[in-house]
Design a protein around this motif. Sequence first.
Motif, PDB file in Angstrom:
ATOM      1  N   THR A  63       6.125  -0.829  -1.493  1.00 22.47           N
ATOM      2  CA  THR A  63       6.204  -2.141  -2.168  1.00 22.47           C
ATOM      3  C   THR A  63       7.624  -2.701  -2.082  1.00 22.47           C
ATOM      4  N   SER A  82      -7.554  -2.065  -4.682  1.00 22.03           N
ATOM      5  CA  SER A  82      -8.003  -2.503  -3.358  1.00 22.03           C
ATOM      6  C   SER A  82      -9.322  -3.255  -3.505  1.00 22.03           C
ATOM      7  N   ASP A 131       2.946  -3.427   1.251  1.00 18.31           N
ATOM      8  CA  ASP A 131       2.539  -3.178   2.634  1.00 18.31           C
ATOM      9  C   ASP A 131       1.119  -2.597   2.595  1.00 18.31           C
ATOM     10  N   ASP A 132       0.161  -3.477   2.828  1.00 16.45           N
ATOM     11  CA  ASP A 132      -1.250  -3.100   2.729  1.00 16.45           C
ATOM     12  C   ASP A 132      -1.585  -1.877   3.595  1.00 16.45           C
ATOM     13  N   GLU A 133      -1.171  -1.921   4.843  1.00 17.50           N
ATOM     14  CA  GLU A 133      -1.541  -0.828   5.778  1.00 17.50           C
ATOM     15  C   GLU A 133      -1.017   0.521   5.316  1.00 17.50           C
ATOM     16  N   ARG A 136      -2.850   1.717   2.152  1.00 16.70           N
ATOM     17  CA  ARG A 136      -4.215   2.173   2.492  1.00 16.70           C
ATOM     18  C   ARG A 136      -4.184   3.606   3.004  1.00 16.70           C
ATOM     19  N   LYS A 144      -8.797  -3.728   1.572  1.00 14.82           N
ATOM     20  CA  LYS A 144      -7.458  -4.327   1.586  1.00 14.82           C
ATOM     21  C   LYS A 144      -6.783  -4.137   0.223  1.00 14.82           C
ATOM     22  N   VAL A 145      -5.560  -3.670   0.256  1.00 18.69           N
ATOM     23  CA  VAL A 145      -4.819  -3.494  -0.999  1.00 18.69           C
ATOM     24  C   VAL A 145      -4.298  -4.851  -1.442  1.00 18.69           C
ATOM     25  N   ARG A 146      -4.702  -5.267  -2.630  1.00 20.79           N
ATOM     26  CA  ARG A 146      -4.349  -6.614  -3.102  1.00 20.79           C
ATOM     27  C   ARG A 146      -3.228  -6.607  -4.119  1.00 20.79           C
TER      28      ARG A 146
END
Length: 176
Positions: A63, A82, A131-133, A136, A144-146
Amino acid sequence: MNFGEITEKRQSCRSYNSERCVEKEKLDRILEAARLAPSACNGQPYFITVCEGEAAKEVARATQGVGINKFATEAPVMLVISEMPYVATAALGAKLKNNDYRSIDIGIVAAYITAQATEEGLGSCILGWLDDEKIRKICAVDGKVRLVITLGYATDTDKLRIKKRKDIGELVKRVN
Ligand SMILES: Cc1cc2nc3c(=O)[nH]c(=O)nc-3n(C[C@H](O)[C@H](O)[C@H](O)COP(=O)(O)O)c2cc1C
């Protein structure tokens, strides 16, 4: 604490006591509050991964960047929210009405979590810079991480701030 007190006291906490763990009962009540949150067509299109220990540190790092969210490393708990698929009725409504109900639902669950955290005497901060990827992978989730929410005990330096908000007249209009 009544609801009015919670709305006054809740603020984004950016200074955590990394030595002090969050008690299991408190975390359980926060997760139960999340479970009871309303959502479009009761679809609950989200999943929460509770990260503690090294996983929390890894999520915190995901983050951060350009000086943002440095404080997250000190938070003992990170809740990763997510996105899950819509239920069929919500998907249809979203399409027909061109409305993003999942984002709305995720915002509501985040509000419930932070309100209950305040009731429990804990600090919290909703993080949308992430950073979603990477997250995850850390959490082994597909959606998808929101949002990520930091949780922990605030340090003494985290004093209650005066809230800077729009005046009510700028925010609200009444029509008859
Ligand atoms: C969707 C969303 C994303 C946010 N992302 C971040 C973030 O990445 N880092 C951060 O420090 N605060 C973040 N915040 C916190 C806001 O900056 C904060 O809620 C706002 O400034 C009002 O301050 P308060 O929460 O202390 O009342 C986010 C809040 C929301 C609702």
